[in-house]
Design a protein around this motif. Structure first.
Motif, PDB file in Angstrom:
ATOM      1  N   SER A 179      45.059  24.981  35.075  1.00  0.00           N
ATOM      2  CA  SER A 179      44.621  25.470  33.766  1.00  0.00           C
ATOM      3  C   SER A 179      43.126  25.760  33.724  1.00  0.00           C
ATOM      4  N   VAL A 180      42.364  25.234  34.683  1.00  0.00           N
ATOM      5  CA  VAL A 180      40.924  25.499  34.762  1.00  0.00           C
ATOM      6  C   VAL A 180      40.742  26.812  35.511  1.00  0.00           C
ATOM      7  N   ARG A 181      40.373  27.834  34.769  1.00  0.00           N
ATOM      8  CA  ARG A 181      40.278  29.177  35.359  1.00  0.00           C
ATOM      9  C   ARG A 181      38.890  29.790  35.306  1.00  0.00           C
ATOM     10  N   ASP A 182      37.977  29.173  34.533  1.00  0.00           N
ATOM     11  CA  ASP A 182      36.631  29.742  34.425  1.00  0.00           C
ATOM     12  C   ASP A 182      35.605  28.614  34.370  1.00  0.00           C
ATOM     13  N   VAL A 183      34.339  29.011  34.381  1.00  0.00           N
ATOM     14  CA  VAL A 183      33.252  28.031  34.386  1.00  0.00           C
ATOM     15  C   VAL A 183      33.336  27.121  33.163  1.00  0.00           C
ATOM     16  N   ALA A 184      33.581  27.680  31.991  1.00  0.00           N
ATOM     17  CA  ALA A 184      33.662  26.872  30.772  1.00  0.00           C
ATOM     18  C   ALA A 184      34.787  25.840  30.876  1.00  0.00           C
ATOM     19  N   ALA A 230      33.101  33.313  33.684  1.00  0.00           N
ATOM     20  CA  ALA A 230      33.281  33.719  35.085  1.00  0.00           C
ATOM     21  C   ALA A 230      34.429  32.923  35.701  1.00  0.00           C
ATOM     22  N   PRO A 231      35.289  33.587  36.453  1.00  0.00           N
ATOM     23  CA  PRO A 231      36.431  32.879  37.047  1.00  0.00           C
ATOM     24  C   PRO A 231      36.005  31.914  38.147  1.00  0.00           C
ATOM     25  N   VAL A 232      36.756  30.827  38.271  1.00  0.00           N
ATOM     26  CA  VAL A 232      36.606  29.887  39.378  1.00  0.00           C
ATOM     27  C   VAL A 232      37.975  29.696  40.019  1.00  0.00           C
ATOM     28  N   ARG A 233      37.940  29.498  41.334  1.00  0.00           N
ATOM     29  CA  ARG A 233      39.183  29.361  42.105  1.00  0.00           C
ATOM     30  C   ARG A 233      39.043  28.242  43.125  1.00  0.00           C
ATOM     31  N   PRO A 234      40.169  27.712  43.597  1.00  0.00           N
ATOM     32  CA  PRO A 234      40.082  26.724  44.674  1.00  0.00           C
ATOM     33  C   PRO A 234      39.286  27.309  45.849  1.00  0.00           C
ATOM     34  N   GLY A 235      38.464  26.500  46.450  1.00  0.00           N
ATOM     35  CA  GLY A 235      37.648  26.955  47.574  1.00  0.00           C
ATOM     36  C   GLY A 235      36.285  27.478  47.175  1.00  0.00           C
ATOM     37  N   ASP A 236      36.059  27.720  45.882  1.00  0.00           N
ATOM     38  CA  ASP A 236      34.752  28.182  45.427  1.00  0.00           C
ATOM     39  C   ASP A 236      33.717  27.073  45.519  1.00  0.00           C
ATOM     40  N   GLU A 237      32.459  27.491  45.581  1.00  0.00           N
ATOM     41  CA  GLU A 237      31.334  26.580  45.443  1.00  0.00           C
ATOM     42  C   GLU A 237      30.713  26.863  44.079  1.00  0.00           C
TER      43      GLU A 237
END
Length: 83
Positions: free
Chosen positions: A25-30, A66-73
């Motif tokens: 459910s966590v898809r963005d910075v916010a 901004a989107p966040v995904r597994p593997g991002d820093e």
């Protein structure tokens, strides 16, 4: 996901970096900020006023949507001022 903390954000969280696995459910910075804020009292203190924290995803400045995904820093830091 690797999360980095800088300056007073790091001081409040208590670590410089951590590996996290937020829910789908966590898809963005916010969303990440909200999820992190619930992890500990230090995280809650660091993100108590989200507008005072800036973010970068994969070393690019990122807005709250901004989107966040597994593997991002993802890095969090106070606003930077020039002089």
């Amino acid at each position: 996901m690797r999360v980095l903390y800088f300056a007073w954000v790091r001081q409040k969280v208590g670590v410089a970096e951590e590996e996290v696995s937020p829910p789908e459910s966590v898809r963005d910075v916010a969303g990440l900020v909200a999820w992190l804020a619930a992890r500990s009292p230090g995280h809650a203190a660091a993100f108590a006023q989200p507008r005072q924290v800036r973010a970068a995803v994969n070393q690019d400045f990122a807005a709250p949507d901004a989107p966040v995904r597994p593997g991002d820093e993802v890095a969090f830091f106070p606003p930077v001022t020039g002089g």
